[in-house]
Design a protein around this motif. Structure first.
Motif, PDB file in Angstrom:
ATOM      1  N   VAL A  89      -4.595  -0.207  -2.567  1.00 10.59           N
ATOM      2  CA  VAL A  89      -4.404  -1.300  -3.525  1.00 10.59           C
ATOM      3  C   VAL A  89      -4.677  -0.838  -4.959  1.00 10.59           C
ATOM      4  O   VAL A  89      -3.937  -1.211  -5.880  1.00 10.59           O
ATOM      5  N   ILE A  90      -5.700  -0.031  -5.164  1.00  7.10           N
ATOM      6  CA  ILE A  90      -6.052   0.388  -6.524  1.00  7.10           C
ATOM      7  C   ILE A  90      -4.911   1.171  -7.180  1.00  7.10           C
ATOM      8  O   ILE A  90      -4.463   0.813  -8.274  1.00  7.10           O
ATOM      9  N   PRO A  91      -4.392   2.244  -6.554  1.00  6.85           N
ATOM     10  CA  PRO A  91      -3.279   2.944  -7.197  1.00  6.85           C
ATOM     11  C   PRO A  91      -2.024   2.079  -7.337  1.00  6.85           C
ATOM     12  O   PRO A  91      -1.308   2.172  -8.346  1.00  6.85           O
ATOM     13  N   ALA A  92      -1.754   1.236  -6.352  1.00 11.83           N
ATOM     14  CA  ALA A  92      -0.566   0.381  -6.420  1.00 11.83           C
ATOM     15  C   ALA A  92      -0.661  -0.602  -7.581  1.00 11.83           C
ATOM     16  O   ALA A  92       0.325  -0.854  -8.267  1.00 11.83           O
ATOM     17  N   ALA A  93      -1.867  -1.152  -7.814  1.00 10.52           N
ATOM     18  CA  ALA A  93      -2.040  -2.113  -8.911  1.00 10.52           C
ATOM     19  C   ALA A  93      -1.837  -1.448 -10.268  1.00 10.52           C
ATOM     20  O   ALA A  93      -1.348  -2.077 -11.206  1.00 10.52           O
ATOM     21  N   PHE A  94      -2.211  -0.167 -10.383  1.00 16.56           N
ATOM     22  CA  PHE A  94      -2.018   0.526 -11.663  1.00 16.56           C
ATOM     23  C   PHE A  94      -0.602   1.083 -11.805  1.00 16.56           C
ATOM     24  O   PHE A  94      -0.093   1.188 -12.913  1.00 16.56           O
ATOM     25  N   ALA A  95       0.019   1.431 -10.701  1.00 17.38           N
ATOM     26  CA  ALA A  95       1.382   1.977 -10.763  1.00 17.38           C
ATOM     27  C   ALA A  95       2.410   0.897 -11.069  1.00 17.38           C
ATOM     28  O   ALA A  95       3.356   1.124 -11.830  1.00 17.38           O
ATOM     29  N   ALA A  96       2.252  -0.266 -10.471  1.00 16.95           N
ATOM     30  CA  ALA A  96       3.194  -1.368 -10.676  1.00 16.95           C
ATOM     31  C   ALA A  96       2.421  -2.662 -10.907  1.00 16.95           C
ATOM     32  O   ALA A  96       2.269  -3.481  -9.999  1.00 16.95           O
ATOM     33  N   PRO A  97       1.885  -2.863 -12.117  1.00 15.89           N
ATOM     34  CA  PRO A  97       1.070  -4.057 -12.381  1.00 15.89           C
ATOM     35  C   PRO A  97       1.864  -5.354 -12.185  1.00 15.89           C
ATOM     36  O   PRO A  97       2.987  -5.478 -12.660  1.00 15.89           O
ATOM     37  N   SER A  98       1.269  -6.266 -11.462  1.00 19.16           N
ATOM     38  CA  SER A  98       1.840  -7.595 -11.260  1.00 19.16           C
ATOM     39  C   SER A  98       0.698  -8.539 -10.920  1.00 19.16           C
ATOM     40  O   SER A  98      -0.407  -8.103 -10.596  1.00 19.16           O
ATOM     41  N   GLN A  99       0.967  -9.833 -10.988  1.00 22.98           N
ATOM     42  CA  GLN A  99      -0.079 -10.801 -10.676  1.00 22.98           C
ATOM     43  C   GLN A  99      -0.485 -10.738  -9.210  1.00 22.98           C
ATOM     44  O   GLN A  99      -1.651 -10.919  -8.882  1.00 22.98           O
ATOM     45  N   VAL A 100       0.458 -10.467  -8.340  1.00 24.15           N
ATOM     46  CA  VAL A 100       0.149 -10.398  -6.907  1.00 24.15           C
ATOM     47  C   VAL A 100      -0.775  -9.218  -6.616  1.00 24.15           C
ATOM     48  O   VAL A 100      -1.798  -9.368  -5.936  1.00 24.15           O
ATOM     49  N   LEU A 101      -0.432  -8.036  -7.138  1.00 28.34           N
ATOM     50  CA  LEU A 101      -1.283  -6.868  -6.900  1.00 28.34           C
ATOM     51  C   LEU A 101      -2.621  -6.995  -7.614  1.00 28.34           C
ATOM     52  O   LEU A 101      -3.653  -6.547  -7.089  1.00 28.34           O
ATOM     53  N   ASP A 102      -2.628  -7.621  -8.802  1.00 30.24           N
ATOM     54  CA  ASP A 102      -3.892  -7.853  -9.492  1.00 30.24           C
ATOM     55  C   ASP A 102      -4.793  -8.797  -8.689  1.00 30.24           C
ATOM     56  O   ASP A 102      -5.995  -8.582  -8.578  1.00 30.24           O
ATOM     57  N   ALA A 103      -4.205  -9.848  -8.125  1.00 27.40           N
ATOM     58  CA  ALA A 103      -4.982 -10.789  -7.302  1.00 27.40           C
ATOM     59  C   ALA A 103      -5.507 -10.103  -6.047  1.00 27.40           C
ATOM     60  O   ALA A 103      -6.669 -10.303  -5.658  1.00 27.40           O
ATOM     61  N   LEU A 104      -4.681  -9.286  -5.414  1.00 24.51           N
ATOM     62  CA  LEU A 104      -5.113  -8.548  -4.237  1.00 24.51           C
ATOM     63  C   LEU A 104      -6.235  -7.573  -4.586  1.00 24.51           C
ATOM     64  O   LEU A 104      -7.209  -7.439  -3.835  1.00 24.51           O
ATOM     65  N   LEU A 105      -6.128  -6.924  -5.722  1.00 28.55           N
ATOM     66  CA  LEU A 105      -7.177  -6.022  -6.188  1.00 28.55           C
ATOM     67  C   LEU A 105      -8.468  -6.786  -6.465  1.00 28.55           C
ATOM     68  O   LEU A 105      -9.554  -6.351  -6.058  1.00 28.55           O
ATOM     69  N   ALA A 106      -8.350  -7.929  -7.130  1.00 30.23           N
ATOM     70  CA  ALA A 106      -9.535  -8.727  -7.442  1.00 30.23           C
ATOM     71  C   ALA A 106     -10.237  -9.196  -6.166  1.00 30.23           C
ATOM     72  O   ALA A 106     -11.466  -9.067  -6.038  1.00 30.23           O
ATOM     73  N   ILE A 107      -9.477  -9.716  -5.227  1.00 25.74           N
ATOM     74  CA  ILE A 107     -10.069 -10.197  -3.968  1.00 25.74           C
ATOM     75  C   ILE A 107     -10.726  -9.041  -3.217  1.00 25.74           C
ATOM     76  O   ILE A 107     -11.859  -9.169  -2.732  1.00 25.74           O
ATOM     77  N   SER A 108     -10.038  -7.922  -3.129  1.00 24.57           N
ATOM     78  CA  SER A 108     -10.568  -6.779  -2.376  1.00 24.57           C
ATOM     79  C   SER A 108     -11.845  -6.235  -3.000  1.00 24.57           C
ATOM     80  O   SER A 108     -12.817  -5.962  -2.292  1.00 24.57           O
ATOM     81  N   VAL A 109     -11.853  -6.089  -4.313  1.00 25.70           N
ATOM     82  CA  VAL A 109     -13.036  -5.538  -4.982  1.00 25.70           C
ATOM     83  C   VAL A 109     -14.215  -6.505  -4.890  1.00 25.70           C
ATOM     84  O   VAL A 109     -15.344  -6.096  -4.602  1.00 25.70           O
ATOM     85  N   VAL A 110     -13.966  -7.793  -5.096  1.00 23.46           N
ATOM     86  CA  VAL A 110     -15.061  -8.767  -5.049  1.00 23.46           C
ATOM     87  C   VAL A 110     -15.633  -8.877  -3.644  1.00 23.46           C
ATOM     88  O   VAL A 110     -16.857  -8.879  -3.458  1.00 23.46           O
ATOM     89  N   ILE A 111     -14.790  -8.940  -2.614  1.00 23.44           N
ATOM     90  CA  ILE A 111     -15.326  -9.069  -1.247  1.00 23.44           C
ATOM     91  C   ILE A 111     -16.030  -7.788  -0.814  1.00 23.44           C
ATOM     92  O   ILE A 111     -17.062  -7.833  -0.142  1.00 23.44           O
TER      93      ILE A 111
END
Length: 182
Positions: A89-111
């Motif tokens: 998720v981390i590389p994908a969020a930086f390679a192709a930024p979008s709200q969906v990947l950002d939300a997935l990154l936020a949820i994953s990091v917080v949990i």
């Protein structure tokens, strides 16, 4: 509960009185079952899962309750899947930024962070060492902080440039020392 008490052999003579008391009123039936069970536990322990009733520990924290129920491997597997998922998720969020990947990154990091801090609270703030109040306060504070962090990250994702783009901009900031050297 009633069937397990009856089937475990609380006593042949007590079974009929327990069934009659259940018919009378639920509250009286519950108090009768508790009284009979406590009396039997003091005189002859009922064996549940090969441990006497008097020897079983009562869990008060969420992680300990989950592990006390028997099978903790489901949560352990989920924790490992989130950890491995972060590697993608981390590389994908930086390679192709979008709200969906950002939300997935936020949820994953917080949990992931929540579970890690929760493990530290359970390990180091044991009720036997620091009392019963401090572990509960720490768990409540952790939940509040985790929810507030996730809410703040969602707000930043929705109303600003997004999580990955925000981190990229933060990394692009040059300090005063780097400007003087150039």
């Amino acid at each position: 509960m009633l069937s397990s008490v009856l089937l475990r052999g609380v006593g042949r003579s007590n079974a009929a009185s327990l069934i009659k008391s259940v018919r009378l009123s639920p509250l009286k039936a519950y108090s009768t079952i508790v009284a009979n069970t406590q009396r039997q536990a003091l005189t002859k322990p009922i064996v549940l899962a090969k441990q006497p009733l008097a020897m079983r520990q009562i869990s008060v924290s969420a992680p300990r309750m989950a592990s006390a129920s028997g099978n903790h491997t489901g949560l352990w597997t989920l924790e490992r899947l989130v950890s491995v998922g972060l590697l993608a998720v981390i590389p994908a969020a930086f390679a192709a930024p979008s709200q969906v990947l950002d939300a997935l990154l936020a949820i994953s990091v917080v949990i992931h962070t929540h579970w890690g801090v929760e493990a530290m609270i359970v390990d180091y703030l044991r009720p036997g060492v620091v009392g019963n109040v401090l572990p509960k306060v720490a768990h409540i504070a952790l939940i509040i902080i985790s929810v507030a962090t996730l809410g703040g990250l969602f707000y930043f994702i929705k109303n600003d440039i997004g999580l990955a783009n925000g981190i990229k901009r933060f990394w692009a900031i040059k300090g005063k020392d780097s400007e003087n050297k150039a």
